[in-house]
Design a protein around this motif. Sequence first.
Motif, PDB file in Angstrom:
ATOM      1  N   UNK A  37       0.829  -1.211   0.000  1.00  0.00           N
ATOM      2  CA  UNK A  37       0.000   0.000   0.000  1.00  0.00           C
ATOM      3  C   UNK A  37       0.858   1.253   0.000  1.00  0.00           C
ATOM      4  N   UNK A  38       0.274   2.340  -0.454  1.00  0.00           N
ATOM      5  CA  UNK A  38       0.992   3.630  -0.457  1.00  0.00           C
ATOM      6  C   UNK A  38      -0.012   4.756  -0.183  1.00  0.00           C
ATOM      7  N   UNK A  39       0.386   5.728   0.622  1.00  0.00           N
ATOM      8  CA  UNK A  39      -0.495   6.866   0.916  1.00  0.00           C
ATOM      9  C   UNK A  39       0.324   8.135   1.075  1.00  0.00           C
ATOM     10  N   UNK A  40      -0.289   9.230   0.675  1.00  0.00           N
ATOM     11  CA  UNK A  40       0.352  10.554   0.771  1.00  0.00           C
ATOM     12  C   UNK A  40      -0.588  11.506   1.498  1.00  0.00           C
ATOM     13  N   UNK A 196      -1.308   2.837   6.191  1.00  0.00           N
ATOM     14  CA  UNK A 196      -0.476   3.821   5.468  1.00  0.00           C
ATOM     15  C   UNK A 196      -1.117   5.210   5.547  1.00  0.00           C
ATOM     16  N   UNK A 197      -2.444   5.272   5.383  1.00  0.00           N
ATOM     17  CA  UNK A 197      -3.129   6.570   5.402  1.00  0.00           C
ATOM     18  C   UNK A 197      -2.935   7.229   6.767  1.00  0.00           C
ATOM     19  N   UNK A 198      -3.126   6.445   7.846  1.00  0.00           N
ATOM     20  CA  UNK A 198      -2.974   7.011   9.198  1.00  0.00           C
ATOM     21  C   UNK A 198      -1.539   7.468   9.460  1.00  0.00           C
ATOM     22  N   UNK A 199      -0.576   6.701   8.970  1.00  0.00           N
ATOM     23  CA  UNK A 199       0.822   7.094   9.203  1.00  0.00           C
ATOM     24  C   UNK A 199       1.190   8.340   8.392  1.00  0.00           C
ATOM     25  N   UNK A 200       0.726   8.409   7.147  1.00  0.00           N
ATOM     26  CA  UNK A 200       1.016   9.605   6.340  1.00  0.00           C
ATOM     27  C   UNK A 200       0.451  10.837   7.048  1.00  0.00           C
ATOM     28  N   UNK A 201      -0.765  10.718   7.579  1.00  0.00           N
ATOM     29  CA  UNK A 201      -1.382  11.848   8.292  1.00  0.00           C
ATOM     30  C   UNK A 201      -0.620  12.165   9.577  1.00  0.00           C
ATOM     31  N   UNK A 202      -0.263  11.120  10.328  1.00  0.00           N
ATOM     32  CA  UNK A 202       0.386  11.321  11.625  1.00  0.00           C
ATOM     33  C   UNK A 202       1.738  12.006  11.495  1.00  0.00           C
ATOM     34  N   UNK A 261       8.099   5.521   6.253  1.00  0.00           N
ATOM     35  CA  UNK A 261       7.501   6.851   6.132  1.00  0.00           C
ATOM     36  C   UNK A 261       8.604   7.785   5.656  1.00  0.00           C
ATOM     37  N   UNK A 262       8.284   8.723   4.763  1.00  0.00           N
ATOM     38  CA  UNK A 262       9.276   9.719   4.341  1.00  0.00           C
ATOM     39  C   UNK A 262       8.619  11.098   4.296  1.00  0.00           C
ATOM     40  N   UNK A 263       9.470  12.111   4.399  1.00  0.00           N
ATOM     41  CA  UNK A 263       9.003  13.485   4.500  1.00  0.00           C
ATOM     42  C   UNK A 263       9.575  14.330   3.365  1.00  0.00           C
ATOM     43  N   UNK A 264       8.714  15.094   2.694  1.00  0.00           N
ATOM     44  CA  UNK A 264       9.185  16.148   1.797  1.00  0.00           C
ATOM     45  C   UNK A 264       8.815  17.453   2.508  1.00  0.00           C
ATOM     46  N   UNK A 265       9.782  18.086   3.210  1.00  0.00           N
ATOM     47  CA  UNK A 265       9.437  19.254   4.025  1.00  0.00           C
ATOM     48  C   UNK A 265       8.675  20.312   3.220  1.00  0.00           C
ATOM     49  N   UNK A 266       7.579  20.777   3.796  1.00  0.00           N
ATOM     50  CA  UNK A 266       6.772  21.815   3.149  1.00  0.00           C
ATOM     51  C   UNK A 266       5.832  21.273   2.091  1.00  0.00           C
ATOM     52  N   UNK A 270       4.685  10.779   3.214  1.00  0.00           N
ATOM     53  CA  UNK A 270       4.275   9.597   2.432  1.00  0.00           C
ATOM     54  C   UNK A 270       4.593   8.344   3.229  1.00  0.00           C
ATOM     55  N   UNK A 271       3.705   7.353   3.132  1.00  0.00           N
ATOM     56  CA  UNK A 271       3.967   6.066   3.779  1.00  0.00           C
ATOM     57  C   UNK A 271       3.767   4.941   2.768  1.00  0.00           C
ATOM     58  N   UNK A 272       4.730   4.034   2.697  1.00  0.00           N
ATOM     59  CA  UNK A 272       4.552   2.819   1.890  1.00  0.00           C
ATOM     60  C   UNK A 272       4.657   1.628   2.834  1.00  0.00           C
TER      61      UNK A 272
END
Length: 302
Positions: A37-40, A196-202, A261-266, A270-272
């Motif tokens: 799964x993947x979520x942004x 994934x959705x919850x982690x991307x949000x968190x 989980x990865x971050x694009x600051x600003x 994203x979580x895969x």
Amino acid sequence: MNDLLKQIHEEASVFLGKGQVAQYIPALATVDPMQFGIAICDANGKTYSYGDAETPFSIQSISKVFSLTLAMHMHGDEIWHRVGREPSGLPFNSLVQLEHEQGIPRNPFINAGALVISDMVESSFASPELAVRDFVRTLSGNSEIRIDRKIAESEYAHRARNAAMAYLMQSFENFNNDVEKVLMNYFSTCALKMTCVELAKSFSYLANKGVNITNQQRILTERQTKQVNALMATSGLYDEAGRFAFEVGLPGKSGVGGGIVAIVPGVLSVCVWSPALNATGNSLVGVEAMKILTNHIDWSVY
Ligand SMILES: NC(=O)CC[C@H](N)C(=O)O
């Protein structure tokens, strides 16, 4: 965005079937490795997802970011007297540096470092595991998030390595609470199940200068946010952190449950998730998906 996620999912799916689900935690060894799964979560708090993005999985070491955040709240810069900020270049559960460096773990994301952080959280809350659980419930907006007791107990039953680290740190007087209690709480926070959705949000606060995008709550100061992202960039994927920085170029945090989980600051978080791991204990499909994502769109912090 939905088309992009679908395309990444298709391209990374060729790697499904490679790697191996974590074996050393028996309750994780039976997870179906073909899930992916993947979520942004974007800068407006809008989420996009594809594949098994709504299936809860064991977040494992991704929880180390939440525990560190809570400890930063409670203990501020004092933390850095008890844990370092350097990459270890070694597997997440390695013991070798710990004795050389007098019981001060290299960083908060290797297991030894996370255990010291759990010891700090233990000192601050009557029920530390529930403090972390309630924290992720607030961050994700889902009050149903729970700890999988079977996984936590399975890990406690096989705790020898983590116990060895904790007792070694106790011998160097870098541990204040009952070791067995802290171990159980550490395993319980690792056994939180999230999608994934919850982690991307968190994780949106790390992409948004410390403020949770969904509820506009300040979680960390801007300076602390920069520090957590820097630690994720240098140590979030253990001995694969260098390659991840080279090939993906984003702060990231992985767990042996197969999440990254990865971050694009600003811009976004994203979580895969795909459970089979590569030799460094990071999701094999997950790392490939992150590479494809940043190749498609020129996002990098470097
Ligand atoms: N890298 C990980 O996800 C490791 C976490 C796991 N709970 C352990 O302590 O071994």
